[in-house]
Design a protein around this motif. Structure first.
Motif, PDB file in Angstrom:
ATOM      1  N   ALA A 141      10.984  10.578  -9.877  1.00 40.92           N
ATOM      2  CA  ALA A 141      10.459  10.490  -8.325  1.00 40.92           C
ATOM      3  C   ALA A 141       9.498   9.643  -8.955  1.00 40.92           C
ATOM      4  CB  ALA A 141      10.480  11.339  -7.813  1.00 40.92           C
ATOM      5  N   PHE A 142       9.069   9.065  -9.676  1.00 44.34           N
ATOM      6  CA  PHE A 142       7.855   8.557  -9.404  1.00 44.34           C
ATOM      7  C   PHE A 142       8.689   7.250  -9.970  1.00 44.34           C
ATOM      8  CE2 PHE A 142       5.878   5.954 -13.355  1.00 44.34           C
ATOM      9  CZ  PHE A 142       4.410   5.411 -12.250  1.00 44.34           C
ATOM     10  N   VAL A 143       9.768   6.962 -10.383  1.00 43.90           N
ATOM     11  CA  VAL A 143      10.327   5.878 -11.012  1.00 43.90           C
ATOM     12  C   VAL A 143      11.089   5.096  -9.747  1.00 43.90           C
ATOM     13  CG1 VAL A 143      12.286   4.083 -12.106  1.00 43.90           C
ATOM     14  CG2 VAL A 143      11.134   6.045 -13.241  1.00 43.90           C
ATOM     15  N   LEU A 144      11.557   6.032  -8.480  1.00 45.71           N
ATOM     16  CA  LEU A 144      12.243   5.734  -7.497  1.00 45.71           C
ATOM     17  C   LEU A 144      11.209   5.152  -6.474  1.00 45.71           C
ATOM     18  CD1 LEU A 144      14.945   8.291  -6.492  1.00 45.71           C
ATOM     19  CD2 LEU A 144      15.170   6.062  -6.764  1.00 45.71           C
ATOM     20  N   ALA A 145       9.873   5.573  -6.425  1.00 42.26           N
ATOM     21  CA  ALA A 145       8.551   5.154  -5.868  1.00 42.26           C
ATOM     22  C   ALA A 145       8.482   3.665  -5.457  1.00 42.26           C
ATOM     23  CB  ALA A 145       6.995   5.728  -5.741  1.00 42.26           C
ATOM     24  N   PHE A 146       8.387   2.999  -6.248  1.00 42.30           N
ATOM     25  CA  PHE A 146       8.236   0.629  -6.675  1.00 42.30           C
ATOM     26  C   PHE A 146       9.682   0.775  -6.293  1.00 42.30           C
ATOM     27  CE2 PHE A 146       6.095   3.480 -10.186  1.00 42.30           C
ATOM     28  CZ  PHE A 146       5.041   2.208  -9.576  1.00 42.30           C
TER      29      PHE A 146
ATOM     30  N   HIS B 143       0.836  -1.097  -0.209  1.00 43.48           N
ATOM     31  CA  HIS B 143      -0.047  -0.147  -0.243  1.00 43.48           C
ATOM     32  C   HIS B 143       0.730   1.543   0.068  1.00 43.48           C
ATOM     33  CE1 HIS B 143      -3.623  -2.308   2.295  1.00 43.48           C
ATOM     34  NE2 HIS B 143      -3.986  -2.887   0.851  1.00 43.48           N
ATOM     35  N   ARG B 144       1.842   0.839   0.779  1.00 41.23           N
ATOM     36  CA  ARG B 144       2.738   2.150   0.451  1.00 41.23           C
ATOM     37  C   ARG B 144       3.947   3.206  -0.821  1.00 41.23           C
ATOM     38  NH1 ARG B 144       5.345   1.340   5.148  1.00 41.23           N
ATOM     39  NH2 ARG B 144       6.577  -0.375   4.029  1.00 41.23           N
ATOM     40  N   VAL B 145       3.567   1.493  -0.884  1.00 44.13           N
ATOM     41  CA  VAL B 145       5.153   1.926  -2.382  1.00 44.13           C
ATOM     42  C   VAL B 145       3.200   2.610  -3.284  1.00 44.13           C
ATOM     43  CG1 VAL B 145       5.225   0.744  -4.870  1.00 44.13           C
ATOM     44  CG2 VAL B 145       6.151   0.276  -2.267  1.00 44.13           C
ATOM     45  N   THR B 146       2.120   1.778  -3.343  1.00 42.29           N
ATOM     46  CA  THR B 146       1.109   2.335  -4.656  1.00 42.29           C
ATOM     47  C   THR B 146       1.150   3.484  -4.104  1.00 42.29           C
ATOM     48  OG1 THR B 146       0.540   0.201  -4.311  1.00 42.29           O
ATOM     49  CG2 THR B 146      -1.141   1.898  -5.175  1.00 42.29           C
ATOM     50  N   ALA B 147       0.464   4.435  -3.094  1.00 42.79           N
ATOM     51  CA  ALA B 147       0.489   5.259  -2.292  1.00 42.79           C
ATOM     52  C   ALA B 147       1.739   6.209  -2.694  1.00 42.79           C
ATOM     53  CB  ALA B 147       0.251   5.507  -1.402  1.00 42.79           C
ATOM     54  N   VAL B 148       2.614   6.308  -3.041  1.00 42.03           N
ATOM     55  CA  VAL B 148       3.444   7.167  -2.560  1.00 42.03           C
ATOM     56  C   VAL B 148       3.499   7.362  -4.565  1.00 42.03           C
ATOM     57  CG1 VAL B 148       6.333   7.839  -3.004  1.00 42.03           C
ATOM     58  CG2 VAL B 148       5.400   6.552  -0.977  1.00 42.03           C
ATOM     59  N   ALA B 149       3.608   6.352  -5.336  1.00 43.21           N
ATOM     60  CA  ALA B 149       3.810   6.177  -6.677  1.00 43.21           C
ATOM     61  C   ALA B 149       2.519   6.897  -7.383  1.00 43.21           C
ATOM     62  CB  ALA B 149       3.898   4.911  -6.991  1.00 43.21           C
ATOM     63  N   VAL B 150       1.543   6.917  -6.845  1.00 35.78           N
ATOM     64  CA  VAL B 150       0.448   8.341  -7.256  1.00 35.78           C
ATOM     65  C   VAL B 150       0.514   8.954  -7.097  1.00 35.78           C
ATOM     66  CG1 VAL B 150      -1.895   8.274  -7.136  1.00 35.78           C
ATOM     67  CG2 VAL B 150      -1.548   6.039  -7.194  1.00 35.78           C
ATOM     68  N   TYR B 151       0.716   9.505  -5.965  1.00 36.03           N
ATOM     69  CA  TYR B 151       1.255  10.796  -5.647  1.00 36.03           C
ATOM     70  C   TYR B 151       2.784  11.191  -6.162  1.00 36.03           C
ATOM     71  CZ  TYR B 151       2.637  14.702  -2.451  1.00 36.03           C
ATOM     72  OH  TYR B 151       3.225  16.173  -2.146  1.00 36.03           O
ATOM     73  N   SER B 152       3.668  10.236  -5.987  1.00 38.35           N
ATOM     74  CA  SER B 152       5.052  11.075  -7.386  1.00 38.35           C
ATOM     75  C   SER B 152       4.792  11.152  -8.811  1.00 38.35           C
ATOM     76  CB  SER B 152       6.300  10.257  -7.333  1.00 38.35           C
ATOM     77  OG  SER B 152       5.751   8.376  -7.631  1.00 38.35           O
ATOM     78  N   GLY B 153       3.865   9.893  -9.083  1.00 38.88           N
ATOM     79  CA  GLY B 153       2.944  10.134 -10.547  1.00 38.88           C
ATOM     80  C   GLY B 153       2.625  11.438 -10.889  1.00 38.88           C
ATOM     81  N   THR B 154       1.719  12.096  -9.166  1.00 40.80           N
ATOM     82  CA  THR B 154       0.922  13.243  -9.995  1.00 40.80           C
ATOM     83  C   THR B 154       1.818  14.151 -10.099  1.00 40.80           C
ATOM     84  OG1 THR B 154      -0.966  12.177  -8.940  1.00 40.80           O
ATOM     85  CG2 THR B 154      -0.576  14.844  -9.403  1.00 40.80           C
ATOM     86  N   LEU B 155       2.895  14.457  -9.083  1.00 35.74           N
ATOM     87  CA  LEU B 155       3.330  15.774  -9.618  1.00 35.74           C
ATOM     88  C   LEU B 155       4.724  15.279 -10.706  1.00 35.74           C
ATOM     89  CD1 LEU B 155       5.165  16.256  -5.471  1.00 35.74           C
ATOM     90  CD2 LEU B 155       2.569  17.055  -6.689  1.00 35.74           C
ATOM     91  N   ALA B 156       4.938  14.034 -11.427  1.00 39.41           N
ATOM     92  CA  ALA B 156       5.689  14.479 -12.564  1.00 39.41           C
ATOM     93  C   ALA B 156       4.596  14.099 -12.990  1.00 39.41           C
ATOM     94  CB  ALA B 156       5.903  12.480 -12.353  1.00 39.41           C
TER      95      ALA B 156
END
Length: 223
Positions: free
Chosen positions: A191-196, A132-145
């Protein structure tokens, strides 16, 4: 001749009216942009709900457990504030607008207005399971990207061949600004890639980028 002077004055008046109309449209676009930023940044605090004490649990414990909400609020406030400052500074160099610029600005603002949602998602799942943490950070960083991508596209369109930018701006300064935003966009994608790989590293990079872009930069005429 008097007959020739009247059409010439008419053409000059039409040109003046057209310039004034474009200035009004440009001012409205800036006012609308500021309004979207203000609403987006205000919605961040609404996502932090008042804790409700259950049983023997103390209020202080419940407040401490809200740390993901505080963290998400702080990061997003810093990010949106930094994006607003850069948007404001860049529009000071744009002398006029056209339909395409307004459309690109609308799409960019749509991304900004969306930021409170991934912020709330981050707050709810940052302290959860790894998945869940990975998904949440990926959505967050993806939005900023995505937001950074559209901001860069907007700037590239306005600055390309001085399409909408004041021609008094130094070309070296213009190229430096363009490199700055392209580089920032690539780092947000990173940052989006790093989220995973590491959600913590992804969030750390986002904070670093916000701190970098909030620093003073060279300005154009009128700064």
């Amino acid at each position: 001749m008097p007959g020739r002077e009247r059409p010439a004055r008419g053409i000059a008046q039409l040109a003046q009216f057209d310039r004034e109309e474009r200035e009004v449209e440009f001012s409205r676009a800036l006012a609308f942009s500021d309004g979207v930023f203000a609403i987006a940044i205000t919605l961040l605090i609404i996502e932090i709900g008042v804790p409700h004490v259950v049983g023997t649990e103390s209020l202080s414990e419940r407040l401490v457990k809200l740390w993901p909400s505080y963290l998400g609020y702080a990061i997003s406030f810093l990010v949106i504030g930094t994006v607003w400052a850069n948007h404001h500074n860049r529009f000071r160099l744009i002398s006029h607008s056209d339909h395409i610029l307004l459309f690109l600005n609308i799409v960019f603002l749509m991304c900004v207005a969306f930021i409170p949602f991934p912020t709330a998602l981050l707050a709810d799942y940052l302290s959860g399971t790894e998945e869940h943490r990975v998904t949440a950070v990926a959505v967050y960083s993806g939005t900023l990207a995505v937001t950074a991508v559209f901001f860069t596209i907007l700037w590239l369109y306005a600055a390309g061949n001085y399409r909408l930018v004041d021609r008094a701006v130094d070309p070296l300064l213009l190229r430096a600004m363009t490199r700055r935003y392209v580089f920032g966009m690539l780092l947000y994608i990173l940052a989006f890639v790093l989220a995973f790989v590491s959600p913590t590293a992804s969030l750390a990079l986002i904070v670093i980028l916000a701190l970098i872009f909030v620093l003073p930069e060279p300005q154009g005429p009128g700064s």
